[in-house]
Design a protein around this motif. Structure first.
Motif, mmCIF file in Angstrom:
data_model
loop_
_atom_site.group_PDB
_atom_site.id
_atom_site.type_symbol
_atom_site.label_atom_id
_atom_site.label_comp_id
_atom_site.label_asym_id
_atom_site.label_seq_id
_atom_site.Cartn_x
_atom_site.Cartn_y
_atom_site.Cartn_z
ATOM 1 N N THR A 189 47.156 -39.200 -28.982
ATOM 2 C CA THR A 189 46.770 -38.595 -30.253
ATOM 3 C C THR A 189 46.890 -39.584 -31.408
ATOM 4 O O THR A 189 46.000 -39.670 -32.262
ATOM 5 C CB THR A 189 47.639 -37.354 -30.526
ATOM 6 O OG1 THR A 189 47.543 -36.478 -29.419
ATOM 7 C CG2 THR A 189 47.195 -36.660 -31.783
ATOM 8 N N SER A 190 47.969 -40.333 -31.437
ATOM 9 C CA SER A 190 48.132 -41.306 -32.519
ATOM 10 C C SER A 190 47.105 -42.431 -32.406
ATOM 11 O O SER A 190 46.579 -42.907 -33.411
ATOM 12 C CB SER A 190 49.548 -41.857 -32.522
ATOM 13 O OG SER A 190 49.799 -42.533 -31.325
ATOM 14 N N TRP A 191 46.785 -42.872 -31.194
ATOM 15 C CA TRP A 191 45.796 -43.918 -31.018
ATOM 16 C C TRP A 191 44.412 -43.426 -31.448
ATOM 17 O O TRP A 191 43.672 -44.154 -32.116
ATOM 18 C CB TRP A 191 45.780 -44.370 -29.561
ATOM 19 C CG TRP A 191 44.876 -45.511 -29.329
ATOM 20 C CD1 TRP A 191 45.133 -46.828 -29.534
ATOM 21 C CD2 TRP A 191 43.536 -45.426 -28.832
ATOM 22 N NE1 TRP A 191 44.035 -47.569 -29.196
ATOM 23 C CE2 TRP A 191 43.048 -46.747 -28.769
ATOM 24 C CE3 TRP A 191 42.710 -44.386 -28.435
ATOM 25 C CZ2 TRP A 191 41.760 -47.023 -28.318
ATOM 26 C CZ3 TRP A 191 41.431 -44.671 -27.999
ATOM 27 C CH2 TRP A 191 40.978 -45.989 -27.948
ATOM 28 N N LEU A 192 44.070 -42.216 -31.099
ATOM 29 C CA LEU A 192 42.770 -41.679 -31.496
ATOM 30 C C LEU A 192 42.703 -41.452 -33.009
ATOM 31 O O LEU A 192 41.655 -41.676 -33.625
ATOM 32 C CB LEU A 192 42.493 -40.370 -30.759
ATOM 33 C CG LEU A 192 42.088 -40.513 -29.298
ATOM 34 C CD1 LEU A 192 41.979 -39.146 -28.643
ATOM 35 C CD2 LEU A 192 40.796 -41.265 -29.170
ATOM 36 N N THR A 193 43.805 -41.032 -33.594
ATOM 37 C CA THR A 193 43.832 -40.871 -35.047
ATOM 38 C C THR A 193 43.610 -42.204 -35.734
ATOM 39 O O THR A 193 42.841 -42.310 -36.692
ATOM 40 C CB THR A 193 45.179 -40.271 -35.481
ATOM 41 O OG1 THR A 193 45.338 -39.032 -34.814
ATOM 42 C CG2 THR A 193 45.239 -40.086 -36.975
ATOM 43 N N SER B 37 42.118 -44.935 -34.477
ATOM 44 C CA SER B 37 40.807 -45.534 -34.229
ATOM 45 C C SER B 37 39.653 -44.730 -34.832
ATOM 46 O O SER B 37 38.618 -45.304 -35.151
ATOM 47 C CB SER B 37 40.584 -45.713 -32.729
ATOM 48 O OG SER B 37 40.580 -44.472 -32.089
ATOM 49 N N MET B 38 39.819 -43.437 -34.995
ATOM 50 C CA MET B 38 38.718 -42.618 -35.518
ATOM 51 C C MET B 38 38.795 -42.362 -37.022
ATOM 52 O O MET B 38 37.769 -42.147 -37.659
ATOM 53 C CB MET B 38 38.679 -41.260 -34.795
ATOM 54 C CG MET B 38 38.441 -41.358 -33.340
ATOM 55 S SD MET B 38 36.776 -41.946 -33.016
ATOM 56 C CE MET B 38 36.838 -42.099 -31.259
ATOM 57 N N ILE B 39 39.970 -42.362 -37.580
ATOM 58 C CA ILE B 39 40.108 -41.983 -38.989
ATOM 59 C C ILE B 39 40.566 -43.154 -39.849
ATOM 60 O O ILE B 39 39.925 -43.500 -40.841
ATOM 61 C CB ILE B 39 41.089 -40.791 -39.135
ATOM 62 C CG1 ILE B 39 40.531 -39.575 -38.414
ATOM 63 C CG2 ILE B 39 41.348 -40.493 -40.594
ATOM 64 C CD1 ILE B 39 41.476 -38.409 -38.347
ATOM 65 N N ILE B 40 41.656 -43.766 -39.473
ATOM 66 C CA ILE B 40 42.255 -44.782 -40.347
ATOM 67 C C ILE B 40 41.490 -46.105 -40.296
ATOM 68 O O ILE B 40 41.237 -46.720 -41.337
ATOM 69 C CB ILE B 40 43.740 -44.970 -39.975
ATOM 70 C CG1 ILE B 40 44.490 -43.675 -40.198
ATOM 71 C CG2 ILE B 40 44.366 -46.098 -40.777
ATOM 72 C CD1 ILE B 40 45.891 -43.676 -39.701
ATOM 73 N N GLN B 41 41.090 -46.527 -39.128
ATOM 74 C CA GLN B 41 40.420 -47.820 -39.012
ATOM 75 C C GLN B 41 39.087 -47.888 -39.769
ATOM 76 O O GLN B 41 38.837 -48.869 -40.459
ATOM 77 C CB GLN B 41 40.229 -48.170 -37.541
ATOM 78 C CG GLN B 41 39.737 -49.569 -37.332
ATOM 79 C CD GLN B 41 39.574 -49.886 -35.869
ATOM 80 O OE1 GLN B 41 39.540 -48.987 -35.032
ATOM 81 N NE2 GLN B 41 39.456 -51.145 -35.543
ATOM 82 N N PRO B 42 38.194 -46.916 -39.683
ATOM 83 C CA PRO B 42 36.960 -47.008 -40.487
ATOM 84 C C PRO B 42 37.213 -47.020 -41.987
ATOM 85 O O PRO B 42 36.485 -47.671 -42.736
ATOM 86 C CB PRO B 42 36.165 -45.768 -40.074
ATOM 87 C CG PRO B 42 36.673 -45.412 -38.744
ATOM 88 C CD PRO B 42 38.113 -45.794 -38.737
ATOM 89 N N LYS B 43 38.258 -46.330 -42.435
ATOM 90 C CA LYS B 43 38.565 -46.360 -43.863
ATOM 91 C C LYS B 43 39.046 -47.732 -44.282
ATOM 92 O O LYS B 43 38.706 -48.223 -45.360
ATOM 93 C CB LYS B 43 39.625 -45.313 -44.196
ATOM 94 C CG LYS B 43 39.099 -43.914 -44.150
ATOM 95 C CD LYS B 43 40.149 -42.935 -44.574
ATOM 96 C CE LYS B 43 39.595 -41.551 -44.472
ATOM 97 N NZ LYS B 43 39.822 -40.767 -45.642
ATOM 98 N N LEU B 44 39.836 -48.379 -43.447
ATOM 99 C CA LEU B 44 40.317 -49.710 -43.779
ATOM 100 C C LEU B 44 39.201 -50.746 -43.725
ATOM 101 O O LEU B 44 39.158 -51.674 -44.524
ATOM 102 C CB LEU B 44 41.441 -50.116 -42.823
ATOM 103 C CG LEU B 44 42.762 -49.400 -43.003
ATOM 104 C CD1 LEU B 44 43.730 -49.825 -41.918
ATOM 105 C CD2 LEU B 44 43.343 -49.674 -44.362
ATOM 106 N N LEU B 45 38.284 -50.592 -42.797
ATOM 107 C CA LEU B 45 37.208 -51.562 -42.669
ATOM 108 C C LEU B 45 36.135 -51.397 -43.742
ATOM 109 O O LEU B 45 35.316 -52.285 -43.934
ATOM 110 C CB LEU B 45 36.568 -51.443 -41.282
ATOM 111 C CG LEU B 45 37.442 -51.924 -40.128
ATOM 112 C CD1 LEU B 45 36.737 -51.670 -38.806
ATOM 113 C CD2 LEU B 45 37.793 -53.380 -40.286
ATOM 114 N N SER B 46 36.131 -50.281 -44.429
ATOM 115 C CA SER B 46 35.107 -50.072 -45.460
ATOM 116 C C SER B 46 35.447 -50.767 -46.771
ATOM 117 O O SER B 46 34.589 -50.867 -47.640
ATOM 118 C CB SER B 46 34.912 -48.573 -45.702
ATOM 119 O OG SER B 46 36.068 -48.036 -46.317
#
Length: 55
Positions: free
Chosen positions: A15-19, A21-30
């Motif tokens: 659950t933490s890995w999916l959170t 990779s799906m939520i936090i990582q795209p926000k940081l990369l934007s």
């Protein structure tokens, strides 16, 4: 030994890995970097040979 039982901990890790990779990582990369490395000029360093006293 309860630490070898993956039943509750595997779900938490997944659950933490999916959170991440799906939520936090795209926000940081934007985010746009304020100092992109392409704008920096390359500096060339000049080196002088060492004069050895015994040669």
């Amino acid at each position: 030994m309860p630490q070898l039982n993956p039943n509750p901990w595997f779900f938490i890790m997944l659950t933490s890995w999916l959170t991440y990779s799906m939520i936090i990582q795209p926000k940081l990369l934007s985010f746009i970097s304020m100092n992109p490395p392409l704008n920096k000029t390359q500096t060339t360093t000049t080196t002088s040979p060492w004069t050895w006293p015994w040669t």
